[in-house]
Motif scaffolding. Structure first.
Motif, PDB file in Angstrom:
ATOM      1  N   GLN A   1       0.816  -1.208   0.000  1.00 48.62           N
ATOM      2  CA  GLN A   1       0.000   0.000   0.000  1.00 48.62           C
ATOM      3  C   GLN A   1       0.852   1.260   0.000  1.00 48.62           C
ATOM      4  O   GLN A   1       0.426   2.302  -0.480  1.00 48.62           O
ATOM      5  CB  GLN A   1      -0.930  -0.002   1.214  1.00 48.62           C
ATOM      6  N   THR A   2       2.064   1.125   0.560  1.00 50.35           N
ATOM      7  CA  THR A   2       2.947   2.273   0.694  1.00 50.35           C
ATOM      8  C   THR A   2       4.323   1.930   0.157  1.00 50.35           C
ATOM      9  O   THR A   2       4.812   0.813   0.370  1.00 50.35           O
ATOM     10  CB  THR A   2       3.081   2.703   2.173  1.00 50.35           C
TER      11      THR A   2
ATOM     12  N   LEU B   1      15.218   9.493  -8.922  1.00 56.67           N
ATOM     13  CA  LEU B   1      15.062   8.386  -9.866  1.00 56.67           C
ATOM     14  C   LEU B   1      14.017   7.395  -9.373  1.00 56.67           C
ATOM     15  O   LEU B   1      13.268   6.817 -10.168  1.00 56.67           O
ATOM     16  CB  LEU B   1      16.405   7.694 -10.090  1.00 56.67           C
ATOM     17  N   LEU B   2      13.948   7.205  -8.064  1.00 60.96           N
ATOM     18  CA  LEU B   2      12.956   6.292  -7.509  1.00 60.96           C
ATOM     19  C   LEU B   2      11.537   6.770  -7.803  1.00 60.96           C
ATOM     20  O   LEU B   2      10.637   5.956  -8.021  1.00 60.96           O
ATOM     21  CB  LEU B   2      13.159   6.147  -5.999  1.00 60.96           C
ATOM     22  N   ARG B   3      11.326   8.068  -7.803  1.00 54.40           N
ATOM     23  CA  ARG B   3       9.985   8.589  -8.119  1.00 54.40           C
ATOM     24  C   ARG B   3       9.597   8.215  -9.551  1.00 54.40           C
ATOM     25  O   ARG B   3       8.438   7.875  -9.824  1.00 54.40           O
ATOM     26  CB  ARG B   3       9.948  10.098  -7.918  1.00 54.40           C
ATOM     27  N   GLN B   4      10.553   8.270 -10.460  1.00 58.90           N
ATOM     28  CA  GLN B   4      10.281   7.854 -11.835  1.00 58.90           C
ATOM     29  C   GLN B   4      10.039   6.346 -11.907  1.00 58.90           C
ATOM     30  O   GLN B   4       9.208   5.876 -12.687  1.00 58.90           O
ATOM     31  CB  GLN B   4      11.443   8.255 -12.738  1.00 58.90           C
TER      32      GLN B   4
ATOM     33  N   PHE C   1       0.654  -0.405 -10.314  1.00 58.38           N
ATOM     34  CA  PHE C   1      -0.283  -0.040  -9.255  1.00 58.38           C
ATOM     35  C   PHE C   1       0.162   1.299  -8.679  1.00 58.38           C
ATOM     36  O   PHE C   1       1.276   1.754  -8.932  1.00 58.38           O
ATOM     37  CB  PHE C   1      -0.339  -1.124  -8.171  1.00 58.38           C
ATOM     38  N   LYS C   2      -0.710   1.950  -7.949  1.00 59.24           N
ATOM     39  CA  LYS C   2      -0.450   3.297  -7.464  1.00 59.24           C
ATOM     40  C   LYS C   2      -0.441   3.327  -5.928  1.00 59.24           C
ATOM     41  O   LYS C   2      -1.464   3.521  -5.289  1.00 59.24           O
ATOM     42  CB  LYS C   2      -1.498   4.283  -8.004  1.00 59.24           C
TER      43      LYS C   2
END
Length: 337
Positions: A282-283, A293-296, A303-304
């Motif tokens: 979930q997180t 880079l992790l955000r990309q 999944f979000k």
């Protein structure tokens, strides 16, 4: 009661205080291991006073040591010399804090323990559900599943974690470009890269302006400053060119290709780890120098999840030394129980 924590890596020394002070110094342990005690003495002198010093490490892997056990002992001997009268505890990768002598008797548990301390700290943010911790630094990426506030990794040691994809030996600064890609675009066509350490990933992210330039930082592949101009020159050499016939557009295209290759590598590892989890997390917790880079990477997942950024929660400087800071807090909490 105040606690200091040291995270001693093969290329960087990171120091954190339980009240929030952090700093890190580049230190090529494999080249200068005889200077470690003196360097730690100077590093500790920059920090606020503390009653206890906690230690975690990955530097025992440096090839100046014939075995990990030798590395653990040498590093802890240097810490003892630098710490003086301060009480020292060592974090093991099973979660225990022990004395220096106990750590030396269990060197493979003291080795490469910093990932576990960060996971132990961040697990408190996700006690009621499953989560995934992604920590991307200058050299490596940790991919750590957390379930109901507990660490649920397949591996414990570095070889086990590499085999399970929970450790990926790629980072946003020190990874050689020739280890990340086999070909780069040049003048609109793919070109093989030279298998030499002419450039590292920091050069790609300098070109893309994801990492800051620093005229005074000479910790690059060629020992020249950490700037876009020199990054372009270093990238040119990966295709055996130079800046006179490797344009800024060539550098931009090369940097984008390097970023795409790293993202593909990391995505494959994350998907391997996700398959070991009963449900999608979930997180996702993000940490480290490579959070950009992790955000990309998270955007590529099917999944979000909710995103928890340690840079947002703790500040970017503390996040860059997150393992040391996590250890300072954990050691403090356990000392007052």
């Amino acid at each position: 009661m105040n606690t200091l924590a040291l995270d001693i890596g093969g290329a960087n020394l990171k120091l954190a205080h339980s009240k929030g002070f952090t700093t890190h110094w580049p230190f090529p342990l494999w080249q200068r291991h005889e200077e470690l005690a003196d360097t730690l003495t100077r590093l500790l002198a920059t920090a606020p006073a503390a009653d206890q010093l906690a230690v975690t490490m990955t530097g025992e892997l440096a090839d100046c040591f014939s075995t990990k056990a030798e590395g653990v002992t040498a590093i802890l001997d240097a810490v003892k010399m630098a710490a003086g009268a301060i009480d020292i505890v060592v974090y093991l990768c099973d979660g225990r804090l022990v004395s220096v002598s106990q750590a030396c008797q269990q060197p493979l548990l003291a080795a490469a323990s910093n990932w576990h301390v960060l996971a132990s700290y961040t697990a408190r943010f996700t006690k009621e559900h499953s989560a995934l911790l992604l920590d991307l630094g200058s050299t490596t990426c940790d991919i750590i599943p957390l379930v109901n506030g507990s660490i649920q990794t397949v591996g414990l040691t570095d070889p086990e974690r590499l085999a399970s994809s929970e450790l990926v030996y790629t980072g946003v600064e020190r990874s050689p470009v020739c280890a990340v890609v086999r070909r780069l675009p040049w003048r609109g066509e793919p070109c093989q890269v030279a298998q030499e350490v002419f450039a590292t990933t920091v050069d790609a992210y300098l070109i893309l302006e994801d990492l800051p330039a620093d005229d005074n930082d000479l910790h690059t592949a060629d020992g020249r400053p950490r700037t876009k101009a020199f990054a372009q020159a270093r990238l040119a050499r990966t295709v055996c060119a130079d800046s006179s016939f490797f344009s800024s557009a060539d550098a931009q295209h090369a940097a984008l290709a390097i970023r795409e290759a790293q993202l593909e590598h990391l995505q494959a590892a994350v998907e391997t780890v996700l398959r070991t989890m009963e449900t999608s997390p979930q997180t996702i917790l993000l940490s480290g120098r490579g959070e950009f880079l992790l955000r990309q990477l998270v955007d590529l997942l099917d999944f979000k999840p909710d995103i928890v950024s340690l840079a947002d929660r703790l500040g970017p400087e503390v996040s860059n030394s997150a393992c040391a800071y996590a250890l300072a807090l954990i050691a403090l909490e356990r000392s007052v129980l």
